[in-house]
Design a protein around this motif. Structure first.
Motif, short mmCIF file in Angstrom:
data_model
loop_
_atom_site.label_atom_id
_atom_site.label_comp_id
_atom_site.label_asym_id
_atom_site.label_seq_id
_atom_site.Cartn_x
_atom_site.Cartn_y
_atom_site.Cartn_z
N ASP A 51 0.90 -0.86 0.24
CA ASP A 51 0.01 0.17 -0.09
C ASP A 51 0.93 1.44 0.10
N PHE A 52 2.22 0.74 0.32
CA PHE A 52 2.90 2.15 0.61
C PHE A 52 3.79 2.58 -0.61
N GLY A 53 3.73 1.46 -1.31
CA GLY A 53 4.25 1.71 -2.39
C GLY A 53 5.64 1.06 -2.94
N VAL A 54 6.08 0.26 -2.01
CA VAL A 54 7.65 -0.22 -2.02
C VAL A 54 7.05 -1.59 -3.58
N HIS A 55 8.39 -1.33 -4.01
CA HIS A 55 8.17 -2.46 -5.12
C HIS A 55 8.33 -3.13 -5.68
N TYR A 56 9.74 -4.24 -4.48
CA TYR A 56 9.81 -5.60 -4.22
C TYR A 56 9.52 -5.55 -2.68
N ILE A 57 8.61 -7.22 -1.79
CA ILE A 57 8.97 -7.70 -0.47
C ILE A 57 9.32 -8.84 -0.91
N GLU A 58 10.19 -9.04 -0.85
CA GLU A 58 11.01 -10.22 -0.23
C GLU A 58 10.16 -10.88 0.72
N GLY A 59 9.26 -12.30 0.69
CA GLY A 59 8.74 -12.92 1.91
C GLY A 59 9.63 -13.71 2.84
N GLY A 60 10.82 -13.80 2.06
CA GLY A 60 11.65 -15.42 2.65
C GLY A 60 12.02 -16.48 1.85
N TRP A 61 12.59 -17.17 2.36
CA TRP A 61 12.94 -18.16 2.33
C TRP A 61 11.92 -19.55 1.55
N PRO A 62 10.88 -19.90 0.50
CA PRO A 62 10.43 -20.98 0.63
C PRO A 62 11.28 -22.11 1.24
N GLY A 63 10.76 -23.00 1.70
CA GLY A 63 10.80 -24.27 2.37
C GLY A 63 11.93 -24.45 3.34
N SER A 64 12.22 -22.96 4.22
CA SER A 64 13.28 -23.12 5.43
C SER A 64 12.64 -23.23 6.40
N ASN A 65 10.96 -22.55 7.11
CA ASN A 65 10.57 -22.61 7.89
C ASN A 65 9.18 -22.38 7.68
N PRO A 66 8.07 -23.37 8.16
CA PRO A 66 6.22 -23.47 8.16
C PRO A 66 6.17 -22.04 7.73
N LYS A 67 6.89 -20.77 8.73
CA LYS A 67 6.04 -19.24 8.50
C LYS A 67 6.19 -19.13 7.73
N ASP A 68 7.89 -19.23 6.36
CA ASP A 68 7.91 -18.36 5.05
C ASP A 68 6.57 -19.65 3.84
N ALA A 69 6.57 -21.08 4.26
CA ALA A 69 5.66 -21.28 3.23
C ALA A 69 4.54 -21.14 3.73
N ALA A 70 3.41 -20.73 4.40
CA ALA A 70 2.07 -20.36 4.32
C ALA A 70 2.41 -18.78 4.03
N PHE A 71 3.38 -18.35 3.90
CA PHE A 71 3.05 -16.72 3.70
C PHE A 71 3.06 -16.91 2.03
#
Length: 527
Positions: free
Chosen positions: A44-64
Motif C-alpha cells: 500500500d505504501f508503494g514499495v516495489h519489491y517485497i521479499e517474503g522469505g526463503w521457501p521451504g526453510s520454515n513453515p511460516k515462510d511456506a505459509a506466507f
C-alpha cells in the motif's frame, strides 16, 4: 516524474527484505499473519519489491507464500529468496531451486558466492564450478519465466582481495540473463568512498546498473546505499527500521526520504505515511520505537526550549532539515498544547471523518489521546481502537453492550497433566442480561468464547470474526509484577484484518479491552 539515477538515467526501485533478512535480527519475529500484514502495508505504501522469505526453510515462510499467492498486489512484486544450485548437482535436481518455483512469485532473488575464500573453504567447490552454479541457476529460473535478481554476497570484501574473480561472478549472472545484479556489502564494514568507487567499476564492467544491499555494522549502511546510488545503482535493498542480523541492515525508513526529498528521486512513494509505516512494523515486531530515529522518531522534530524554539516559531527551517509533515511526523514544541493535532487530523481523514484543526472536537480528541498514551496506549497497529476512540468522542458510536462482570478460573486436575480454564461473562445487551460460561485454551481464549456466546443471539454476524493474533508487552518493567501491560489483538472476518489495543496492570483486563474493541469495531462496520 521518472526516478532517474544521475549517472545512468535509470529508475530507482526499493526492495524490502524485512520479512527475511530483517527477521534474522535479534528479538525480531513475525507470525505468518504478521508477515502478510506487513507485506500489505508495504504494498500500500508503494514499495516495489517485497521479499517474503526463503521457501521451504520454515513453515511460516511456506505459509506466507501460499497466502501471498491468493492475494492481488497493487504495487509490489512478491519475491522469493534462495541460493544457487548446490555444487556438482544439476539445477533441475536441486530441491531448493524447485521450491523457489513452487512459491509462484513473479520475482526470485538468489544469492551466490563471490569471495574465493568462501567458494573454496565454505562451499568446497572449484572457482569454475561456482561460476557454473551461478549461471545455471539464473538461466533455469529465467527459462521458467521468473524475473531474477542475483545477490552477490560479500562483494566488496571480495573485490578488495580479488577484483578479477569478483567481476567474473557478476558477469556470469548477467550473461545468464539476470535482470539485476545486486552488490552485497554483507559484513557492513566498508565505507562510502569504497562502495561508490567499486559500484562505478562494476557498472562500467557490466555495461548497466546494479542494485545495492548494505548492512550497518560500521554505522554507515544508509550512507553506503546512497553512495552506490550516486555511482549509478538503481535499486536499494534494506529493511524497515533497519532490522537485521548483528546491528542491522540499511534502514529503508531513512534511505527512502533521503532519496526522494534530498536527492530528487521520485520513487512514487507517499512519504506522508512514512512514520505510520515505521511504527506499524515496530508494533507487530513488539519492538519499542526509537524516539531518535531520523525523520520518524518522536524526537526528530521536537524543540525543547530557548533559542531553538524562538527561531523555529519564526522560521522553521533554521532548525528543521525538512518539513516534518512530508514524512508523516510533526513539529513538537514542548511548551505547546497544540502538538499532536496533525496526526489526529490525518488519521481521522483516512477513516472518512472530517475534522477542523483547532475545533473543540479536535481538542477533545487530542486531550483523550494524550491521556491514554500517557497511560501506555499505542494506536499505530491498533487502527480499529483509534477509530472507535474518535467516533466515540464525536458521539458517533454507542456501545453494543455493557459489561456487568466477568471472571476466569484456572483448574489443575490432580493426578493428571490436564488443566481447564473457564470464563464467566455477564453483560447487558439489547435490554437483556446475558450470563454465559465457556472453556478455552487459557483465560483470554475462554473470555473470547464466553463473550461471543453471549453476543451471538443478538449479533449473528460475529460468528465470522476470529482472533488471529495476540501480543503482550510490558510497558514499565521496573514496576515488577505491578507493571502495566499493553495487549495488541488482531482479528479477521476472513476478508479483512484489524488491530485493537488494551492497557492495564491486569493482563486479563487489558485483553478484555482489546477483545471488546475488536467486536465493537466489527459490528460498527456492518451495514
Amino acid at each position: 516524474m521518472t526516478s532517474l539515477s544521475p549517472s545512468m538515467s535509470v529508475p530507482v526501485t526499493i526492495y524490502d527484505t524485512t520479512l527475511r533478512d530483517g527477521t534474522q535480527g535479534t528479538g525480531i519475529s513475525f507470525s505468518t499473519l504478521d508477515k502478510i500484514r506487513v507485506a500489505e502495508k508495504l504494498d500500500d505504501f508503494g514499495v516495489h519489491y517485497i521479499e517474503g522469505g526463503w521457501p521451504g526453510s520454515n513453515p511460516k515462510d511456506a505459509a506466507f507464500f501460499q497466502e501471498a499467492a491468493k492475494r492481488t498486489w497493487k504495487n509490489a512484486k512478491i519475491t522469493a529468496f534462495g541460493m544457487t544450485r548446490r555444487g556438482k548437482v544439476k539445477v533441475e535436481d536441486d530441491a531448493q531451486v524447485q521450491m523457489l518455483l513452487d512459491a509462484q512469485t513473479p520475482a526470485v532473488t538468489i544469492v551466490g558466492k563471490t569471495w574465493p575464500l568462501h567458494v573454496t573453504e565454505v562451499f568446497q567447490v572449484s572457482l569454475e564450478e561456482n561460476l557454473a552454479m551461478i549461471a545455471d541457476t539464473v538461466a533455469y529460473l529465467k527459462k521458467h519465466g521468473r524475473e531474477v535478481l542475483y545477490d552477490a554476497e560479500h562483494f566488496f570484501d571480495s573485490f578488495r582481495e580479488d577484483p578479477e574473480y569478483s567481476l567474473k561472478t557478476v558477469k556470469a549472472a548477467k550473461d545468464a540473463g539476470a535482470d539485476l545484479v545486486v552488490l552485497c556489502e554483507t559484513n557492513g564494514g566498508a565505507l562510502p568512498e569504497w562502495v561508490e568507487e567499486v559500484t562505478r567499476k562494476v557498472i562500467a564492467h557490466l555495461g548497466g546498473p546494479v542494485g545495492i544491499h548494505t548492512h550497518n555494522d560500521g554505522g554507515v549502511g544508509v550512507a553506503n546505499a546512497l553512495a552506490a546510488v550516486r555511482a549509478g545503482a538503481n535499486q536499494v535493498q534494506g529493511t524497515i527500521n533497519g532490522y537485521g542480523e548483528r546491528v542491522g541492515n540499511c534502514n529503508l525508513i531513512t534511505v527512502m526520504p533521503n532519496l526522494q526529498l534530498k536527492m530528487g528521486f521520485d520513487l512514487g512513494l507517499d512519504l506522508t505515511r512514512l512514520r505510520d509505516l515505521a511504527f506499524f512494523v515496530d508494533e507487530l515486531a513488539n519492538v519499542p520505537h526509537d524516539i531518535r530515529a531520523p525523520y520518524v522518531g518522536l524526537a526528530a522534530f521536537t524543540h525543547k526550549g530557548g533559542l531553538h524554539v524562538h527561531a523555529v516559531q519564526k522560521l522553521a527551517r533554521t532548525y528543521e532539515h525538512v518539513d516534518p509533515s512530508l514524512v508523516g511526523n510533526e513539529r513538537v514544541i514542548t511548551i505547546s498544547d497544540m502538538s499532536g493535532q496533525s496526526n489526529v487530523l490525518m488519521k481521522a481523514e483516512a477513516m472518512g471523518v472530517a475534522l477542523t484543526k483547532g475545533s473543540p472536537e479536535v481538542q477533545k480528541i487530542l486531550a483523550t489521546v494524550k491521556h491514554m498514551e500517557s497511560e501506555g496506549f499505542e494506536f499505530e497497529a491498533a487502527e480499529a481502537s483509534f477509530e472507535l476512540l474518535i467516533r466515540k468522542q464525536l458521539g458517533q458510536q454507542t456501545r453494543c453492550f455493557d459489561l456487568i462482570e466477568y471472571h476466569t478460573t484456572h483448574r489443575y486436575h490432580s493426578g493428571s497433566s490436564t488443566e481447564t480454564t473457564e470464563a464467566t461473562v455477564k453483560i447487558h445487551v439489547n435490554g437483556n442480561d446475558e450470563y454465559t460460561v465457556d472453556e478455552g485454551d487459557g483465560p483470554v481464549n475462554a473470555l473470547d468464547k464466553a463473550l461471543r456466546k453471549a453476543l451471538l443471539p443478538h449479533f449473528p454476524a460475529i460468528a465470522q470474526v476470529r482472533l488471529e493474533d495476540y501480543k503482550v508487552r510490558i510497558i514499565d518493567s521496573g514496576s515488577g509484577t505491578a507493571a502495566k501491560t499493553r495487549v495488541l489483538v488482531v482479528s479477521s472476518d476472513g476478508t479483512r484484518t484489524w488491530g485493537t489495543v488494551g492497557v492495564s496492570t491486569n493482563v486479563i483486563d487489558a485483553s478484555w479491552q482489546a477483545l471488546v474493541d475488536s467486536l465493537e469495531h466489527y459490528l460498527f462496520k456492518q451495514p
